[in-house]
Design a protein around this motif. Structure first.
Motif, PDB file in Angstrom:
ATOM      1  N   LEU A  34      -3.016   4.568   4.307  1.00  0.00           N
ATOM      2  CA  LEU A  34      -2.519   4.146   2.881  1.00  0.00           C
ATOM      3  C   LEU A  34      -4.118   3.696   1.710  1.00  0.00           C
ATOM      4  O   LEU A  34      -3.682   3.562   1.014  1.00  0.00           O
ATOM      5  CB  LEU A  34      -1.876   3.596   3.159  1.00  0.00           C
ATOM      6  N   GLY A  35      -5.334   3.707   2.758  1.00  0.00           N
ATOM      7  CA  GLY A  35      -6.443   2.675   2.392  1.00  0.00           C
ATOM      8  C   GLY A  35      -6.806   4.034   1.813  1.00  0.00           C
ATOM      9  O   GLY A  35      -8.051   3.958   0.706  1.00  0.00           O
ATOM     10  N   ARG A  36      -6.944   5.514   1.693  1.00  0.00           N
ATOM     11  CA  ARG A  36      -7.925   6.675   1.368  1.00  0.00           C
ATOM     12  C   ARG A  36      -6.643   6.962   0.100  1.00  0.00           C
ATOM     13  O   ARG A  36      -5.571   7.527   0.093  1.00  0.00           O
ATOM     14  CB  ARG A  36      -7.368   7.811   2.729  1.00  0.00           C
ATOM     15  N   PRO A  37      -7.861   7.688  -0.467  1.00  0.00           N
ATOM     16  CA  PRO A  37      -7.311   8.461  -1.401  1.00  0.00           C
ATOM     17  C   PRO A  37      -6.340   9.338  -1.328  1.00  0.00           C
ATOM     18  O   PRO A  37      -6.805  10.046  -0.948  1.00  0.00           O
ATOM     19  CB  PRO A  37      -8.380   8.673  -2.721  1.00  0.00           C
ATOM     20  N   LEU A  38      -5.308   9.328  -3.043  1.00  0.00           N
ATOM     21  CA  LEU A  38      -4.801  10.770  -2.765  1.00  0.00           C
ATOM     22  C   LEU A  38      -5.171  11.446  -2.405  1.00  0.00           C
ATOM     23  O   LEU A  38      -4.664  12.800  -2.286  1.00  0.00           O
ATOM     24  CB  LEU A  38      -3.363  10.329  -3.608  1.00  0.00           C
ATOM     25  N   LEU A  39      -5.640  12.191  -3.700  1.00  0.00           N
ATOM     26  CA  LEU A  39      -6.915  13.469  -3.685  1.00  0.00           C
ATOM     27  C   LEU A  39      -6.924  14.244  -1.978  1.00  0.00           C
ATOM     28  O   LEU A  39      -6.942  15.080  -1.265  1.00  0.00           O
ATOM     29  CB  LEU A  39      -7.975  13.666  -4.083  1.00  0.00           C
ATOM     30  N   ALA A  40      -7.253  13.347  -1.291  1.00  0.00           N
ATOM     31  CA  ALA A  40      -7.658  13.584   0.352  1.00  0.00           C
ATOM     32  C   ALA A  40      -6.195  13.468   1.199  1.00  0.00           C
ATOM     33  O   ALA A  40      -6.487  14.618   1.843  1.00  0.00           O
ATOM     34  CB  ALA A  40      -8.343  12.766   1.027  1.00  0.00           C
ATOM     35  N   PHE A  41      -4.910  12.928   0.136  1.00  0.00           N
ATOM     36  CA  PHE A  41      -3.722  13.537   1.490  1.00  0.00           C
ATOM     37  C   PHE A  41      -3.289  14.846   1.583  1.00  0.00           C
ATOM     38  O   PHE A  41      -3.770  15.833   0.584  1.00  0.00           O
ATOM     39  CB  PHE A  41      -2.359  13.012  -0.054  1.00  0.00           C
ATOM     40  N   GLY A  42      -3.361  15.262   2.885  1.00  0.00           N
ATOM     41  CA  GLY A  42      -3.016  17.197   3.108  1.00  0.00           C
ATOM     42  C   GLY A  42      -4.659  17.580   3.607  1.00  0.00           C
ATOM     43  O   GLY A  42      -4.388  18.441   3.947  1.00  0.00           O
ATOM     44  N   GLN A  43      -5.331  16.436   3.664  1.00  0.00           N
ATOM     45  CA  GLN A  43      -6.751  17.671   4.010  1.00  0.00           C
ATOM     46  C   GLN A  43      -6.914  16.723   5.109  1.00  0.00           C
ATOM     47  O   GLN A  43      -6.257  15.769   5.931  1.00  0.00           O
ATOM     48  CB  GLN A  43      -7.699  16.707   3.148  1.00  0.00           C
ATOM     49  N   LYS A  61       0.497  -1.552   0.180  1.00  0.00           N
ATOM     50  CA  LYS A  61      -0.191   0.221   0.039  1.00  0.00           C
ATOM     51  C   LYS A  61       1.251   0.990  -0.104  1.00  0.00           C
ATOM     52  O   LYS A  61      -0.040   2.403  -0.691  1.00  0.00           O
ATOM     53  CB  LYS A  61      -0.654  -0.055   1.331  1.00  0.00           C
ATOM     54  N   PHE A  62       1.896   1.256   0.360  1.00  0.00           N
ATOM     55  CA  PHE A  62       2.895   2.061   0.821  1.00  0.00           C
ATOM     56  C   PHE A  62       3.463   2.723  -0.446  1.00  0.00           C
ATOM     57  O   PHE A  62       3.564   3.573  -1.117  1.00  0.00           O
ATOM     58  CB  PHE A  62       3.856   2.328   1.921  1.00  0.00           C
ATOM     59  N   VAL A  63       3.800   1.506  -0.890  1.00  0.00           N
ATOM     60  CA  VAL A  63       4.826   1.356  -2.342  1.00  0.00           C
ATOM     61  C   VAL A  63       3.710   2.117  -3.758  1.00  0.00           C
ATOM     62  O   VAL A  63       3.814   3.527  -3.984  1.00  0.00           O
ATOM     63  CB  VAL A  63       5.141   0.080  -3.111  1.00  0.00           C
ATOM     64  N   ASP A  64       2.034   1.643  -3.440  1.00  0.00           N
ATOM     65  CA  ASP A  64       1.257   2.661  -4.233  1.00  0.00           C
ATOM     66  C   ASP A  64       1.090   4.244  -3.509  1.00  0.00           C
ATOM     67  O   ASP A  64       1.357   4.770  -4.898  1.00  0.00           O
ATOM     68  CB  ASP A  64       0.288   1.834  -4.297  1.00  0.00           C
ATOM     69  N   ARG A  65       1.284   3.779  -2.880  1.00  0.00           N
ATOM     70  CA  ARG A  65       0.521   6.180  -3.059  1.00  0.00           C
ATOM     71  C   ARG A  65       2.236   6.442  -3.147  1.00  0.00           C
ATOM     72  O   ARG A  65       1.882   7.443  -3.818  1.00  0.00           O
ATOM     73  CB  ARG A  65       0.879   5.952  -1.071  1.00  0.00           C
ATOM     74  N   ALA A  66       3.220   5.949  -3.261  1.00  0.00           N
ATOM     75  CA  ALA A  66       4.355   6.655  -3.050  1.00  0.00           C
ATOM     76  C   ALA A  66       4.255   6.243  -4.729  1.00  0.00           C
ATOM     77  O   ALA A  66       5.449   7.810  -5.514  1.00  0.00           O
ATOM     78  CB  ALA A  66       5.626   5.442  -2.927  1.00  0.00           C
TER      79      ALA A  66
END
Length: 181
Positions: A172-181, A91-96
């Motif tokens: 890591l299961g949360r969509p990247l669009l929400a990253f930082g919110q 999951k970390f690799v996918d997010r990265a």
């Protein structure tokens, strides 16, 4: 008849004692659950805390310091002896792979020795700057106060601002669009 009354009374007293002890155990379990939930959020620095100074080298030979943490950076700490780490690593690799800025905005530390650690490093190397550390507190683990694994954080810094933790429990299961919110 007096023997029957004595036995029934004794059983009643034992049931009452059992009930009192059960309530005590339930209370103690609640206290432990609360203590463990508080501890689980403290596997590393918390939100708003500044990253300590460090100088280390990546597995590719690049010198890495706190000043290299510019903008939003995804930081992960993994150990090959930790089952949840092996579960979270893909999951970390996918997010990265999805991180804006690419591998320059992803930092991963593998804390451990042996073939399993080498396997983790190989998986992370394409998507992150990877630091391999021995158990017991390397420079990166010390700077982030990483004591529990896996630890996935979001750090923001640069522009004359000391890097600090923005999120100490990145989902890591949360969509990247929400990253930082």
């Amino acid at each position: 008849m007096p023997v029957l009354i004595t036995v029934v009374t004794l059983v009643g007293v034992l049931c009452a004692l059992d009930l009192v002890l059960t309530f005590g155990v339930i209370k103690r379990l609640r206290e432990h659950t609360e203590a463990l939930s508080n501890l689980s959020g403290r596997g590393s620095l918390g939100p708003g805390e500044e990253v300590g100074t460090f100088t280390t080298a990546t597995v590719d030979g690049e010198t890495l310091t706190r000043d290299a943490l510019v903008g939003d950076t995804l930081v992960g700490f993994f150990s090959p002896s930790c089952a949840p780490c092996r579960e979270q690593l893909p999951k970390f690799v996918d997010r990265a792979r999805q991180m804006p800025g690419g591998r320059e905005h992803v930092l991963a530390a593998v804390v451990g020795d042996g073939a399993a650690a080498e396997h983790m490093v190989a998986e992370l190397r394409a998507v992150a700057r990877v630091v391999a550390e021995r158990p017991g507190g390397g420079a990166l683990s010390t700077a982030f106060q990483a004591v529990a694994f896996p630890a996935v954080l979001r750090v923001s810094g640069g522009d004359d601002r000391t890097p600090q933790v923005m999120d100490a429990r990145v989902d890591l299961g949360r969509p990247l669009l929400a990253f930082g919110q």
